[in-house]
Design a protein around this motif. Structure first.
Motif, PDB file in Angstrom:
ATOM      1  N   VAL A 191       0.879  -1.170   0.000  1.00 36.90           N
ATOM      2  CA  VAL A 191       0.000   0.000   0.000  1.00 36.90           C
ATOM      3  C   VAL A 191       0.922   1.227   0.000  1.00 36.90           C
ATOM      4  O   VAL A 191       1.051   1.929   1.007  1.00 36.90           O
ATOM      5  N   PRO A 192       1.602   1.481  -1.117  1.00 37.65           N
ATOM      6  CA  PRO A 192       2.622   2.534  -1.143  1.00 37.65           C
ATOM      7  C   PRO A 192       2.026   3.931  -1.017  1.00 37.65           C
ATOM      8  O   PRO A 192       0.876   4.167  -1.400  1.00 37.65           O
ATOM      9  N   GLY A 193       2.837   4.808  -0.440  1.00 40.63           N
ATOM     10  CA  GLY A 193       2.429   6.199  -0.355  1.00 40.63           C
ATOM     11  C   GLY A 193       1.891   6.622   0.986  1.00 40.63           C
ATOM     12  O   GLY A 193       1.374   7.726   1.127  1.00 40.63           O
ATOM     13  N   GLN A 194       2.035   5.783   2.005  1.00 36.29           N
ATOM     14  CA  GLN A 194       1.592   6.164   3.351  1.00 36.29           C
ATOM     15  C   GLN A 194       2.783   6.065   4.314  1.00 36.29           C
ATOM     16  O   GLN A 194       3.796   5.424   4.010  1.00 36.29           O
ATOM     17  N   ILE A 195       2.660   6.676   5.454  1.00 36.87           N
ATOM     18  CA  ILE A 195       3.802   6.891   6.342  1.00 36.87           C
ATOM     19  C   ILE A 195       4.413   5.593   6.857  1.00 36.87           C
ATOM     20  O   ILE A 195       5.628   5.494   7.059  1.00 36.87           O
ATOM     21  N   PHE A 196       3.594   4.559   7.070  1.00 35.64           N
ATOM     22  CA  PHE A 196       4.125   3.315   7.631  1.00 35.64           C
ATOM     23  C   PHE A 196       5.079   2.612   6.665  1.00 35.64           C
ATOM     24  O   PHE A 196       5.889   1.800   7.083  1.00 35.64           O
ATOM     25  N   GLU A 197       4.961   2.917   5.383  1.00 37.93           N
ATOM     26  CA  GLU A 197       5.846   2.292   4.403  1.00 37.93           C
ATOM     27  C   GLU A 197       7.307   2.634   4.690  1.00 37.93           C
ATOM     28  O   GLU A 197       8.199   1.829   4.420  1.00 37.93           O
ATOM     29  N   PHE A 198       7.536   3.803   5.261  1.00 38.12           N
ATOM     30  CA  PHE A 198       8.905   4.237   5.522  1.00 38.12           C
ATOM     31  C   PHE A 198       9.473   3.639   6.812  1.00 38.12           C
ATOM     32  O   PHE A 198      10.601   3.934   7.184  1.00 38.12           O
ATOM     33  N   MET A 199       8.670   2.799   7.481  1.00 39.14           N
ATOM     34  CA  MET A 199       9.116   2.176   8.724  1.00 39.14           C
ATOM     35  C   MET A 199       9.409   0.683   8.551  1.00 39.14           C
ATOM     36  O   MET A 199       9.783   0.019   9.506  1.00 39.14           O
ATOM     37  N   THR A 200       9.238   0.152   7.347  1.00 36.20           N
ATOM     38  CA  THR A 200       9.471  -1.274   7.133  1.00 36.20           C
ATOM     39  C   THR A 200      10.943  -1.544   6.857  1.00 36.20           C
ATOM     40  O   THR A 200      11.719  -0.628   6.582  1.00 36.20           O
ATOM     41  N   SER A 201      11.307  -2.812   6.877  1.00 38.31           N
ATOM     42  CA  SER A 201      12.718  -3.195   6.823  1.00 38.31           C
ATOM     43  C   SER A 201      13.416  -2.800   5.532  1.00 38.31           C
ATOM     44  O   SER A 201      14.644  -2.646   5.521  1.00 38.31           O
ATOM     45  N   LYS A 202      12.667  -2.626   4.436  1.00 39.14           N
ATOM     46  CA  LYS A 202      13.319  -2.290   3.168  1.00 39.14           C
ATOM     47  C   LYS A 202      14.024  -0.939   3.225  1.00 39.14           C
ATOM     48  O   LYS A 202      14.902  -0.661   2.396  1.00 39.14           O
ATOM     49  N   ASN A 203      13.653  -0.102   4.196  1.00 38.30           N
ATOM     50  CA  ASN A 203      14.267   1.214   4.339  1.00 38.30           C
ATOM     51  C   ASN A 203      15.514   1.199   5.218  1.00 38.30           C
ATOM     52  O   ASN A 203      16.140   2.242   5.418  1.00 38.30           O
ATOM     53  N   PHE A 204      15.854   0.014   5.737  1.00 38.87           N
ATOM     54  CA  PHE A 204      16.986  -0.069   6.671  1.00 38.87           C
ATOM     55  C   PHE A 204      17.971  -1.162   6.302  1.00 38.87           C
ATOM     56  O   PHE A 204      18.852  -1.510   7.088  1.00 38.87           O
ATOM     57  N   GLY A 205      17.829  -1.707   5.102  1.00 39.19           N
ATOM     58  CA  GLY A 205      18.761  -2.748   4.672  1.00 39.19           C
ATOM     59  C   GLY A 205      18.459  -3.164   3.248  1.00 39.19           C
ATOM     60  O   GLY A 205      17.480  -2.733   2.645  1.00 39.19           O
ATOM     61  N   PHE A 206      19.300  -4.031   2.697  1.00 43.59           N
ATOM     62  CA  PHE A 206      19.173  -4.417   1.300  1.00 43.59           C
ATOM     63  C   PHE A 206      17.958  -5.310   1.037  1.00 43.59           C
ATOM     64  O   PHE A 206      17.376  -5.264  -0.040  1.00 43.59           O
TER      65      PHE A 206
END
Length: 404
Positions: A44-59
């Motif tokens: 569900v791209p485009g909402q704030i929680f997307e930036f808190m998932t693991s893809k934003n902190f590693g490969f």
């Protein structure tokens, strides 16, 4: 596992049936649940929680975690059953599971089509028909429907289950190679991964030019690593918690964190200058490039080797995350449908951050409620089966139930 010793009349009443659920490693369920939640949020791209998932902190992201966990789970479910005299039966179960996954994929695919087409009609938003690879299907329905059914065309965000089904079709061969030699299995699997990545060997799409988004010939390596590791432990081996390896894994995870959070992707150009194949130096998801593969393996090694992390993930059988992860396929299907509905909602609300955040919370809550519903049904079915056991039989282990 039951004892090999003979059970005489005098001792039979002292032996009780095992409780499989009490022996279940809940860490797998918890990790699977976390992966499912992250996959839903990312879909569900485009909402704030997307930036808190693991893809934003590693490969790597939830997909890699899900496939590795699946390999381990398959080892637990199928591994030791694949023995001489029982191999055809176990292989057939794997094939049947593949068709179950195919059916689930068809359900999510056609529900996605209904959601986007209905959304375009109800809200007068024709742009929805240009989303998630739908337009090519609508422009050529005569070729598109067969392409959907044969997996030659896959709707966007509906591409994990086809790869997963393909892995189950490979499972009989995987189990056969493991029975011959675990090392042989890993070498063959690594070779297929490497050759596929170097020469771009993957199932082709037929309606549009390209490959499957997740190439099963590449992703099978991660699946096999999980399967082989599980079988190694089940056969009495252990995964050594060596301080040097723990430090190396931690350093790699940290470097990956800095790389992604500081957006140091330009460094990938320097890696490319080494002249090595992109499957070694790149970050491609379709062919599961080495940096992504190493990242999820490093995380898994830290979870297994660091007692504090491992214990933190070990929850009770009644924990919400345990229950969610226990019903992974049903939750994945429900989560995919909810995510597709969420994409339609965000499209017609111009990606409102408030609407997106509220919808994700509602969607995750709905998945937990559905998981509890499924768990209640499972417990009721188990209770009904127990009620059918003749009086006195529940306190005995029948000789036919014994396994070595």
């Amino acid at each position: 596992m039951s004892s090999r010793a003979n059970i005489g009349p005098a001792t039979a009443k002292q032996i009780t049936l095992p409780k499989p659920m009490s022996q279940r490693d809940t860490r797998l369920d918890v990790l699977r649940a976390l992966a499912l939640i992250m996959i839903f949020i990312n879909h569900v791209p485009g909402q704030i929680f997307e930036f808190m998932t693991s893809k934003n902190f590693g490969f790597s992201d939830g997909a890699e975690a899900f496939v590795l966990i699946s390999g381990i789970s398959v080892g637990l479910a199928y591994g030791t059953r694949f023995s001489p005299g029982n191999r055809l039966s176990v292989a057939w179960k794997a094939v049947r599971r593949a068709f179950t996954l195919y059916t689930a994929h068809m359900i999510t695919t056609f529900v996605t089509l209904v959601l986007f087409i209905s959304g375009a009609w109800i809200f007068q938003q024709k742009g929805l028909l240009c989303e998630v690879n739908i337009l090519a299907l609508l422009m050529d329905p005569a070729g598109g429907i067969p392409a959907l059914l044969t997996l030659g065309h896959q709707i966007g965000y509906n591409n994990i289950l086809p790869m997963y089904a393909a892995l189950f079709l490979m499972l009989p061969l995987i189990m056969l190679l493991e029975a011959r030699s675990p090392l042989l299995l890993l070498l063959v699997s690594a070779g297929v991964w490497l050759v596929s990545g170097i020469y771009y060997i993957a199932p082709h799409t037929t309606l549009l030019e390209g490959f499957w988004f997740l190439n099963p010939l590449s992703w099978q390596f991660l699946f096999v690593i999980g399967f082989a590791a599980c079988m190694h432990v089940k056969k009495g081996g252990r995964i050594s918690a060596h301080p040097a390896l723990i430090a190396l894994a931690a350093v790699y995870v940290f470097v990956s964190f800095v790389w992604v959070t500081d957006k140091l992707w330009v460094l990938g150009d320097y890696l490319a200058m080494l002249g090595l194949p992109t499957v070694i130096t790149g970050f491609d998801k379709t062919f599961l490039s080495l940096p992504r593969l190493l990242h999820v393996l490093a995380l898994a090694y830290l979870i297994v080797s660091v007692p504090a992390i491992s214990q933190f993930l070990r929850r009770t059988a009644h924990h919400p995350l345990t229950i969610l992860g226990r019903h992974s396929l049903n939750i994945f299907v429900a989560g995919t449908i909810l995510a597709m509905a969420g994409q339609v909602l965000l499209y017609v609300t111009n990606k409102s951050p408030v609407v997106g955040a509220i919808y994700v919370v509602i969607g995750v809550t709905a998945q937990f409620l559905y998981a509890y519903h499924l768990e209640n049904r499972r417990l009721q079915a188990a209770g009904q089966r127990s009620a059918k056991i003749p009086e006195g039989a529940a306190t005995m282990v029948a000789p036919v139930a014994k396994r070595p």
